[in-house]
Design an enzyme around this catalytic site. Structure first.
Site, PDB file in Angstrom:
ATOM      1  N   GLY A 137       0.813  -1.215   0.000  1.00  0.00           N
ATOM      2  CA  GLY A 137       0.000   0.000   0.000  1.00  0.00           C
ATOM      3  C   GLY A 137       0.846   1.264   0.000  1.00  0.00           C
ATOM      4  O   GLY A 137       2.015   1.255   0.397  1.00  0.00           O
TER       5      GLY A 137
ATOM      6  N   THR B 168       4.866   1.308   5.994  1.00  0.00           N
ATOM      7  CA  THR B 168       3.426   1.074   6.038  1.00  0.00           C
ATOM      8  C   THR B 168       2.745   2.206   6.789  1.00  0.00           C
ATOM      9  O   THR B 168       3.231   2.655   7.809  1.00  0.00           O
ATOM     10  CB  THR B 168       3.026  -0.261   6.696  1.00  0.00           C
ATOM     11  OG1 THR B 168       1.592  -0.375   6.670  1.00  0.00           O
ATOM     12  CG2 THR B 168       3.508  -0.358   8.131  1.00  0.00           C
ATOM     13  N   ILE B 169       1.647   2.652   6.259  1.00  0.00           N
ATOM     14  CA  ILE B 169       0.949   3.765   6.914  1.00  0.00           C
ATOM     15  C   ILE B 169       0.376   3.309   8.255  1.00  0.00           C
ATOM     16  O   ILE B 169       0.167   4.099   9.165  1.00  0.00           O
ATOM     17  CB  ILE B 169      -0.176   4.291   5.996  1.00  0.00           C
ATOM     18  CG1 ILE B 169      -0.650   5.658   6.475  1.00  0.00           C
ATOM     19  CG2 ILE B 169      -1.319   3.290   5.907  1.00  0.00           C
ATOM     20  CD1 ILE B 169      -1.511   6.369   5.490  1.00  0.00           C
ATOM     21  N   ASP B 170       0.181   1.986   8.418  1.00  0.00           N
ATOM     22  CA  ASP B 170      -0.438   1.480   9.658  1.00  0.00           C
ATOM     23  C   ASP B 170       0.517   1.505  10.830  1.00  0.00           C
ATOM     24  O   ASP B 170       0.104   1.279  11.969  1.00  0.00           O
ATOM     25  CB  ASP B 170      -0.917   0.027   9.463  1.00  0.00           C
ATOM     26  CG  ASP B 170      -2.077  -0.039   8.471  1.00  0.00           C
ATOM     27  OD1 ASP B 170      -2.514  -1.159   8.157  1.00  0.00           O
ATOM     28  OD2 ASP B 170      -2.509   1.020   8.007  1.00  0.00           O
TER      29      ASP B 170
ATOM     30  N   ARG C 283      -5.392  -1.653   9.445  1.00  0.00           N
ATOM     31  CA  ARG C 283      -5.972  -2.988   9.178  1.00  0.00           C
ATOM     32  C   ARG C 283      -6.016  -3.822  10.445  1.00  0.00           C
ATOM     33  O   ARG C 283      -7.019  -4.387  10.815  1.00  0.00           O
ATOM     34  CB  ARG C 283      -5.054  -3.688   8.160  1.00  0.00           C
ATOM     35  CG  ARG C 283      -5.776  -4.569   7.153  1.00  0.00           C
ATOM     36  CD  ARG C 283      -4.818  -5.531   6.493  1.00  0.00           C
ATOM     37  NE  ARG C 283      -3.840  -4.911   5.632  1.00  0.00           N
ATOM     38  CZ  ARG C 283      -3.846  -5.026   4.295  1.00  0.00           C
ATOM     39  NH1 ARG C 283      -4.829  -5.673   3.705  1.00  0.00           N
ATOM     40  NH2 ARG C 283      -2.903  -4.504   3.551  1.00  0.00           N
TER      41      ARG C 283
ATOM     42  N   ASP D 204       5.172  -5.261   6.010  1.00  0.00           N
ATOM     43  CA  ASP D 204       5.552  -6.558   6.582  1.00  0.00           C
ATOM     44  C   ASP D 204       5.566  -7.656   5.518  1.00  0.00           C
ATOM     45  O   ASP D 204       6.479  -8.491   5.478  1.00  0.00           O
ATOM     46  CB  ASP D 204       4.627  -6.908   7.751  1.00  0.00           C
ATOM     47  CG  ASP D 204       3.143  -6.923   7.362  1.00  0.00           C
ATOM     48  OD1 ASP D 204       2.750  -6.104   6.503  1.00  0.00           O
ATOM     49  OD2 ASP D 204       2.403  -7.762   7.867  1.00  0.00           O
TER      50      ASP D 204
ATOM     51  N   TYR E  89      -7.878   6.919   1.812  1.00  0.00           N
ATOM     52  CA  TYR E  89      -6.901   6.984   0.718  1.00  0.00           C
ATOM     53  C   TYR E  89      -6.330   8.393   0.557  1.00  0.00           C
ATOM     54  O   TYR E  89      -5.177   8.570   0.146  1.00  0.00           O
ATOM     55  CB  TYR E  89      -7.526   6.481  -0.592  1.00  0.00           C
ATOM     56  CG  TYR E  89      -7.752   4.993  -0.553  1.00  0.00           C
ATOM     57  CD1 TYR E  89      -9.023   4.468  -0.398  1.00  0.00           C
ATOM     58  CD2 TYR E  89      -6.672   4.121  -0.597  1.00  0.00           C
ATOM     59  CE1 TYR E  89      -9.218   3.105  -0.316  1.00  0.00           C
ATOM     60  CE2 TYR E  89      -6.858   2.750  -0.517  1.00  0.00           C
ATOM     61  CZ  TYR E  89      -8.132   2.249  -0.375  1.00  0.00           C
ATOM     62  OH  TYR E  89      -8.322   0.903  -0.282  1.00  0.00           O
ATOM     63  N   MET E  90      -7.123   9.403   0.944  1.00  0.00           N
ATOM     64  CA  MET E  90      -6.602  10.777   0.867  1.00  0.00           C
ATOM     65  C   MET E  90      -5.378  10.901   1.758  1.00  0.00           C
ATOM     66  O   MET E  90      -4.403  11.559   1.425  1.00  0.00           O
ATOM     67  CB  MET E  90      -7.660  11.763   1.394  1.00  0.00           C
ATOM     68  CG  MET E  90      -8.686  12.186   0.402  1.00  0.00           C
ATOM     69  SD  MET E  90      -9.977  13.046   1.257  1.00  0.00           S
ATOM     70  CE  MET E  90      -9.020  14.320   2.074  1.00  0.00           C
ATOM     71  N   ILE E  91      -5.435  10.222   2.902  1.00  0.00           N
ATOM     72  CA  ILE E  91      -4.371  10.405   3.899  1.00  0.00           C
ATOM     73  C   ILE E  91      -3.077   9.715   3.490  1.00  0.00           C
ATOM     74  O   ILE E  91      -1.980  10.162   3.826  1.00  0.00           O
ATOM     75  CB  ILE E  91      -4.871   9.851   5.256  1.00  0.00           C
ATOM     76  CG1 ILE E  91      -5.849  10.852   5.865  1.00  0.00           C
ATOM     77  CG2 ILE E  91      -3.742   9.565   6.213  1.00  0.00           C
ATOM     78  CD1 ILE E  91      -6.564  10.353   7.059  1.00  0.00           C
TER      79      ILE E  91
END
Ligand SMILES: Nc1ncnc2c1ncn2[C@@H]1O[C@H](COP(=O)(O)OP(=O)(O)OP(=O)(O)O)[C@@H](O)[C@H]1O
Ligand SMILES: O=P(O)(O)OC[C@H]1O[C@](O)(CO)[C@@H](O)[C@@H]1O
Ligand SMILES: [Mg+2]
Length: 515
Positions: free
Chosen positions: A144, A261-263, A308, A233, A419-421
């Site tokens: 992502g 990863t954004i998460d 997620r 990951d 998705y904007m972020i």
């Protein structure tokens, strides 16, 4: 509340599992590591590290080392680092990192504590294992999007070129499958000059398509000898397989991972790049929701953020905003009905303030949604379980509650900025972070390290075995002080009933370190 009515969400049970009942003395841990090194644990190839390991017999100093090309290419020649003659670095007091410089994973310790796990400090070494004119590097981006990917690409290209004089740098397009299904693109400082101002990835990305044999065949056929892999990951698991195949074939190829990863669910490192930018951008969505709901009667705002399996973006965006009444994350259960439930809390908050804002991570409440909508059980091309959309589900449940049960009309405003972020460029702080990451990974590969990832451990960049960052996903600790700060800032219910609270507190009181 009858405990049986709370089906422990999978994320809560995994949160409680985080607190393992493992005995404290690290000497067991130290001995464990020495006798059972993780898959990529390399035999030390430098005298000082061997001494450090020798030392560890005494004070439980454990070095989690990373592989080096000389582990399987013992006669590989080395050369003086070109930085010896770099004008920019000539004034630096200690340009080169010593082989004995390590970074501690635990820095909050007590006098008698064992020194615990350490990683090699990142940075330039006196010697390199590649002649700059012989380097053919490639960069690939997978998984992502996240703010800052282009900055990492830019700074790997400029770092290789400006610090080491490397000219031959290739971009692999569209993720792992690009190795065997796309032409490469040449990357020069000129080509990447302003890409850090754009979101996304210049090289494009993908999920799925990891074929280790075909990828390594392509690396060998193209004469590539440095591989920089930017991804989360899943990507890093793929990088580990590429490294192992390269080692098996005895190729003079350095394989290096840059966690992304954004998460922010990558273990060991302090946080992933782009996370701060994402939290900052989430403020705009939360603020919009707050403006909307405070401008109408009984305004209820819901903002769904990414996350997620880990609720870090939702938690930090909530703490930063202070306009959020309730934050729901995958790690913490919540329930709607009954005493201590969400409905009870919303009734009370609407009566008090006339409006409220809920922030929910996309991975929260999945088991509740699944109980009401036909399970899809679909996976993405990489095998990640596709999430059910909890945002609209919660919005409908709350609307039903107030219109049917409370006979009170509400003004629901639902915002999904996910998705904007993640598609925006990185902010100034993340640009600096991405630069340090890129320089660290370039120094490491040039120094002959391989099968490693890089990142800040207690704010000092270190080389970390890939297996360490992929062994588990980092999640929010429900018994940690940061989550407590959130509960105190929103005054939301903990949704952990008194029965369960006893269990969680009990585990805490045993002073068990969470892994
Ligand atoms: N266990 C694995 N072994 C080899 N390759 C893998 C593995 N898991 C994922 N990959 C590959 O890594 C790439 C990216 O994986 P994935 O789609 O899970 O995203 P990610 O790297 O976890 O990033 P993010 O979580 O930020 O989306 C894909 O091409 C996928 O095929
Ligand atoms: O990019 P895709 O395939 O839409 O997947 C979205 C997922 O990617 C992530 O942004 C990172 O894993 C998750 O937060 C999100 O659930
Ligand atoms: Mg992932």
């Amino acid at each position: 509340m009858d405990l049986s009515t709370i089906s422990l969400s999978s994320s809560l049970s995994s949160s409680l599992n985080q607190l393992s009942l493992r005995p404290k003395p690290a000497s067991l841990f130290g001995i464990f590591l020495r006798n059972n090194p993780p898959p990529l644990f390399s035999r030390p190839n430098h005298r000082p590290i061997a001494a450090a390991l020798q030392q560890s017999q005494n004070d439980d100093f454990v070095l989690e080392d990373v592989p080096h090309l000389t582990n399987f290419l013992p006669n590989l020649p080395s050369y003086p680092n070109p930085l010896h003659s770099s004008q920019a670095y000539s004034i630096v007091k200690n340009t080169f990192v010593s082989q004995e410089d390590v970074v501690a994973q635990n820095i909050v310790i007590r006098k008698d504590n064992p020194r615990g796990v350490h990683f090699r400090r990142a940075g330039p070494r006196e010697k390199v294992y590649f002649k700059p004119e012989e380097v053919r590097a490639c960069i690939v981006t997978c998984g992502g999007l996240c703010p800052g990917i282009n900055t990492v690409i830019r700074e790997i290209v400029c770092g290789l070129n400006n610090m080491y004089g490397v000219e031959d740098i290739l971009g692999i397009e569209e993720g792992y499958r690009g190795f065997y299904s796309k032409n490469t693109v040449r990357l020069t400082p000129k080509v990447v000059n302003d890409i850090h101002k754009r979101g996304g990835t210049l090289l494009r990305t993908s999920r799925g398509g990891h074929d280790t044999q075909k990828i390594v065949d392509n690396i060998a056929d193209r004469g590539i000898n440095q591989v920089y892999i930017i991804g989360g990951d899943g990507t890093q698991r793929g990088a580990a397989r590429i490294y192992e195949e390269v080692e098996k074939r005895g190729l003079h190829v350095a394989v290096a991972g840059i966690p992304k990863t954004i998460d922010n669910d990558i273990a060991v490192i302090d946080k992933s790049f782009g996370f701060d930018t994402a939290v900052e951008e989430a403020q705009r969505a939360i603020n919009a929701a707050h403006v909307e709901v405070e401008s109408v009667e009984n305004g209820v705002g819901i903002v769904k953020l990414m996350g997620r399996y880990s609720g870090f973006i939702a938690m930090f965006a909530t703490l930063a905003s202070r306009d959020v009444d309730c934050c729901l994350i995958p790690e913490s259960p919540f329930y709607l009905e009954g005493r201590g439930g969400l409905y009870e809390f919303l009734d009370q908050r609407l009566k008090e303030n006339g409006h409220l804002v809920i922030v929910i991570a996309e991975g929260a409440g999945q088991e509740y949604v699944a109980a009401e909508v036909p399970a899809v059980n679909q996976k993405d091309a990489s095998g990640n379980k596709l999430l059910l959309d909890v945002g609209p589900w919660l919005s409908d449940k709350i609307k039903d509650h107030f219109t049917k049960a409370q006979k009170m009309p509400i003004n629901m405003k639902y915002i999904d900025p996910t998705y904007m972020i993640r598609a925006i460029p990185s902010n100034a702080a993340d640009n600096i972070y991405c630069t340090l990451l890129a320089h660290s990974v370039v120094h490491g590969a040039m120094a002959g390290y391989t099968g490693f990832t890089v990142g800040p451990v207690n704010s000092r960049h270190a080389y970390i075995p890939i297996s360490r960052v992929t062994e588990k996903q980092k999640t929010v600790e429900l018994t940690g002080r940061m989550w407590a700060r959130l509960l105190a800032s929103t005054n939301q219910p903990s949704f952990i009933s008194s029965d369960l609270e006893g269990v969680v507190q009990g585990i805490d009181s045993l002073n068990i370190t969470s892994i």
